[in-house]
Design a protein around this motif. Structure first.
Motif, PDB file in Angstrom:
ATOM      1  N   VAL A  68       0.837  -1.205   0.000  1.00  0.00           N
ATOM      2  CA  VAL A  68       0.000   0.000   0.000  1.00  0.00           C
ATOM      3  C   VAL A  68       0.873   1.258   0.000  1.00  0.00           C
ATOM      4  CG1 VAL A  68      -1.743   1.293   1.317  1.00  0.00           C
ATOM      5  CG2 VAL A  68      -1.891  -1.194   1.144  1.00  0.00           C
ATOM      6  N   GLU A  69       2.000   1.220   0.714  1.00  0.00           N
ATOM      7  CA  GLU A  69       2.857   2.396   0.803  1.00  0.00           C
ATOM      8  C   GLU A  69       3.474   2.750  -0.551  1.00  0.00           C
ATOM      9  OE1 GLU A  69       5.698   1.967   3.953  1.00  0.00           O
ATOM     10  OE2 GLU A  69       4.181   2.421   5.478  1.00  0.00           O
ATOM     11  N   VAL A  70       3.596   1.769  -1.432  1.00  0.00           N
ATOM     12  CA  VAL A  70       4.107   2.037  -2.780  1.00  0.00           C
ATOM     13  C   VAL A  70       2.962   2.319  -3.749  1.00  0.00           C
ATOM     14  CG1 VAL A  70       5.502   1.109  -4.671  1.00  0.00           C
ATOM     15  CG2 VAL A  70       6.064   0.521  -2.314  1.00  0.00           C
ATOM     16  N   ALA A  71       1.907   1.523  -3.649  1.00  0.00           N
ATOM     17  CA  ALA A  71       0.822   1.607  -4.627  1.00  0.00           C
ATOM     18  C   ALA A  71      -0.003   2.879  -4.484  1.00  0.00           C
ATOM     19  CB  ALA A  71      -0.087   0.381  -4.504  1.00  0.00           C
ATOM     20  N   LEU A  72      -0.202   3.360  -3.260  1.00  0.00           N
ATOM     21  CA  LEU A  72      -1.043   4.548  -3.083  1.00  0.00           C
ATOM     22  C   LEU A  72      -0.455   5.783  -3.764  1.00  0.00           C
ATOM     23  CD1 LEU A  72      -3.615   5.731  -1.869  1.00  0.00           C
ATOM     24  CD2 LEU A  72      -2.303   6.241   0.202  1.00  0.00           C
ATOM     25  N   PRO A  73       0.841   6.101  -3.582  1.00  0.00           N
ATOM     26  CA  PRO A  73       1.380   7.254  -4.310  1.00  0.00           C
ATOM     27  C   PRO A  73       1.273   7.120  -5.824  1.00  0.00           C
ATOM     28  CG  PRO A  73       2.874   6.597  -2.559  1.00  0.00           C
ATOM     29  CD  PRO A  73       1.838   5.527  -2.657  1.00  0.00           C
ATOM     30  N   VAL A  74       1.534   5.898  -6.335  1.00  0.00           N
ATOM     31  CA  VAL A  74       1.446   5.697  -7.781  1.00  0.00           C
ATOM     32  C   VAL A  74      -0.003   5.828  -8.240  1.00  0.00           C
ATOM     33  CG1 VAL A  74       1.884   4.072  -9.660  1.00  0.00           C
ATOM     34  CG2 VAL A  74       3.492   4.226  -7.747  1.00  0.00           C
ATOM     35  N   HIS A  75      -0.926   5.302  -7.462  1.00  0.00           N
ATOM     36  CA  HIS A  75      -2.349   5.406  -7.788  1.00  0.00           C
ATOM     37  C   HIS A  75      -2.788   6.870  -7.851  1.00  0.00           C
ATOM     38  CE1 HIS A  75      -6.654   4.784  -7.737  1.00  0.00           C
ATOM     39  NE2 HIS A  75      -6.761   5.343  -6.537  1.00  0.00           N
ATOM     40  N   VAL A  76      -2.382   7.659  -6.863  1.00  0.00           N
ATOM     41  CA  VAL A  76      -2.757   9.077  -6.842  1.00  0.00           C
ATOM     42  C   VAL A  76      -2.181   9.804  -8.048  1.00  0.00           C
ATOM     43  CG1 VAL A  76      -2.440  11.247  -5.591  1.00  0.00           C
ATOM     44  CG2 VAL A  76      -3.096   9.179  -4.353  1.00  0.00           C
ATOM     45  N   ALA A  77      -0.928   9.501  -8.381  1.00  0.00           N
ATOM     46  CA  ALA A  77      -0.255  10.231  -9.458  1.00  0.00           C
ATOM     47  C   ALA A  77      -0.716   9.801 -10.845  1.00  0.00           C
ATOM     48  CB  ALA A  77       1.254  10.051  -9.336  1.00  0.00           C
ATOM     49  N   THR A  78      -0.895   8.500 -11.061  1.00  0.00           N
ATOM     50  CA  THR A  78      -1.167   8.012 -12.419  1.00  0.00           C
ATOM     51  C   THR A  78      -2.649   7.762 -12.685  1.00  0.00           C
ATOM     52  OG1 THR A  78      -0.768   5.730 -11.723  1.00  0.00           O
ATOM     53  CG2 THR A  78       1.123   6.961 -12.555  1.00  0.00           C
ATOM     54  N   ASP A  79      -3.331   7.132 -11.732  1.00  0.00           N
ATOM     55  CA  ASP A  79      -4.740   6.812 -11.949  1.00  0.00           C
ATOM     56  C   ASP A  79      -5.645   8.022 -11.706  1.00  0.00           C
ATOM     57  OD1 ASP A  79      -3.966   4.190 -12.466  1.00  0.00           O
ATOM     58  OD2 ASP A  79      -4.179   3.597 -10.367  1.00  0.00           O
ATOM     59  N   LEU A  80      -5.332   8.767 -10.635  1.00  0.00           N
ATOM     60  CA  LEU A  80      -6.173   9.911 -10.287  1.00  0.00           C
ATOM     61  C   LEU A  80      -5.662  11.225 -10.862  1.00  0.00           C
ATOM     62  CD1 LEU A  80      -6.853   9.126  -6.500  1.00  0.00           C
ATOM     63  CD2 LEU A  80      -8.194   8.440  -8.500  1.00  0.00           C
ATOM     64  N   HIS A  81      -4.405  11.199 -11.377  1.00  0.00           N
ATOM     65  CA  HIS A  81      -3.765  12.425 -11.895  1.00  0.00           C
ATOM     66  C   HIS A  81      -3.796  13.528 -10.828  1.00  0.00           C
ATOM     67  CE1 HIS A  81      -3.798  10.450 -15.781  1.00  0.00           C
ATOM     68  NE2 HIS A  81      -5.113  10.276 -15.675  1.00  0.00           N
ATOM     69  N   GLY A  82      -3.549  13.097  -9.582  1.00  0.00           N
ATOM     70  CA  GLY A  82      -3.575  14.023  -8.464  1.00  0.00           C
ATOM     71  C   GLY A  82      -2.200  14.590  -8.166  1.00  0.00           C
TER      72      GLY A  82
END
Length: 448
Positions: free
Chosen positions: A279-293
């Motif tokens: 989760v500590e790796v996937a959450l930042p990537v999810h925010v940046a790539t999937d959510l474009h946050g």
């Protein structure tokens, strides 16, 4: 009891003309109520304990110092490392700050496993204070190479598994069974508070006083803990005398392997923390790539998680009447379910509250799982059992974090979060079936 009757009760008193709602009476009633409420709290026996009240403030200060070092360790590594190798040295510094504690369990087990809990905490705190103090002096003198910095960080963590084991053994030594969960919760709440506040304080301190200032503060915090443990929690100078039949030569690993309950609990803990790691790796990537946050959105996720975790640590003491095994397994299942909305791509208005709820559910796990250890293990064997547990746990989350990278490469960030959530729920289900099966076998044996 009129002072607890609420607004309607106060208006009735006024209409009766007895003057019971005068400011003087109201203040007197409130004064009587506050101590009663405090004494009815599950934390009162812990905070008012004659020995612990001299130690717990120092424990809280050292937890804040550790929170500051979460930023301080990597920030100083960035300043010391060659420009082209900063990523490598930051990773080495962060690893050196935690992982050698696992080696210390094996290296010093023969010498430390029968020592009093207070001495374990004191020695760990003294070593940390000395190592961080040396780092500060060498840096200010301009004689601290990055290799020496990493070596000193590694030295500082060699006794940390024993120190953590000593803190929870101390709780088991001085508190009755009914108050141990609240005692564990006090320690875990201090840790959560340090994680929530420490990094912010470290950033401000580093900006004002330089990059080594957070580590200086951590050195002072551990020095205070060492002094408190030496004088507020006196312990015998020699070895603790194990009770008859405890097997003084047995290591924590052997004790755990010989007890199916401890082995099952350790397996649950390792699985829980390992599945959290990605989760500590996937959450930042999810925010940046999937959510474009942005980084702000990522910070918001971690902030709401931290707030929920702090509240969950505080609430853990109120679980003392709940059965420990079902509660501990329920925490694992609850965290997995709270993570599901993010893994399923839920919108932010649902995902953020779910992550805050996840922090609330996740946080009591150390208190309840350690209470199970305290209830299951012979007191004379508890320090070595908890040290062995700490040695395994300290490498579990980093191992899970490393597993996150290939999972993201194959599945993507959001799918990795979903897999972590589903696997965590499955782990809880397997643990529940195992415990239920063991309970049925024990019941059948007793009837026979």
């Amino acid at each position: 009891m009129s002072h607890r009757a609420g607004p309607a009760g106060r208006r009735g008193a006024e209409s009766g003309g007895d003057g019971s709602d005068s400011p003087e009476v109201t203040m007197h009633s409130a004064t009587r109520t506050r101590p009663w409420r405090l004494r009815s709290s599950p934390y009162w026996p812990v905070l008012s304990h004659r020995t612990l009240r001299g130690v717990l403030p120092a424990v809280a200060v050292s937890a804040l110092g550790d929170g500051m070092s979460m930023v301080g360790v990597s920030w100083l590594a960035l300043r010391l490392a060659p420009v082209g190798q900063r990523g490598l040295w930051v990773a080495l510094a962060v690893a050196a700050y935690t992982l050698p504690g696992a080696a210390g369990v094996a290296l010093f087990g023969r010498f430390l496993r029968s020592r009093p809990a207070a001495r374990l905490v004191s020695w760990d705190a003294t070593l940390r204070a000395a190592a961080f103090g040396t780092i500060a002096v060498a840096y200010l003198a301009g004689t601290l190479p990055v290799v020496g910095y990493v070596a000193l960080l590694a030295a500082s963590s060699l006794l940390h598994s024993w120190g953590q084991a000593g803190q929870y053994t101390m709780i088991a030594e001085v508190l009755p069974d009914a108050d141990r969960l609240a005692g564990n919760a006090v320690l875990s709440t201090a840790g959560q508070f340090g994680i929530l506040v420490g990094p912010v304080a470290a950033g401000l301190l580093a900006a004002v006083a330089g990059p080594v200032a957070p580590l200086c503060a951590d050195a002072v915090s551990y020095l205070l803990l060492a002094v408190a443990m030496r004088f507020a929690f006196p312990a015998p100078g020699g070895r603790a005398a194990p009770t008859a039949g405890t097997g003084a030569d047995r290591t924590g690993w052997r004790v755990i392997r010989a007890d199916r309950r401890l082995l099952a609990l350790l397996a649950l803990t390792v699985g829980f923390y390992a599945l959290y790691g990605p989760v500590e790796v996937a959450l930042p990537v999810h925010v940046a790539t999937d959510l474009h946050g942005s980084a702000t959105l990522l910070g918001t996720y971690w902030t709401v998680f931290g707030i929920g975790a702090l509240a969950g640590s505080l609430l853990a003491g109120y679980l003392r009447r709940w059965p420990l095994w079902p509660t501990t397994i329920g925490i694992v299942a609850g965290w997995g379910l709270a993570l599901l909305p993010i893994g399923l791509g839920a919108p932010g208005w649902l995902a953020l509250p779910a992550y805050a709820l996840g922090g609330l559910i996740y946080a009591p796990y150390p208190a309840t799982s350690l209470a199970l250890h305290q209830a299951t293990t012979d007191p004379a064997l508890l320090p070595r059992v908890l040290a062995a547990r700490s040695a395994i746990v300290v490498v579990t989350v980093p191992a899970g974090t490393l597993l996150g990278a290939p999972l993201i490469a194959v599945l993507g960030a959001r799918a990795t979060l979903l897999v972590s959530a589903l696997a965590t729920v499955a782990l809880a289900a397997a643990a529940a079936l195992t415990v239920a099966g063991r309970t049925r076998r024990v019941g059948s044996g007793r009837r026979a």
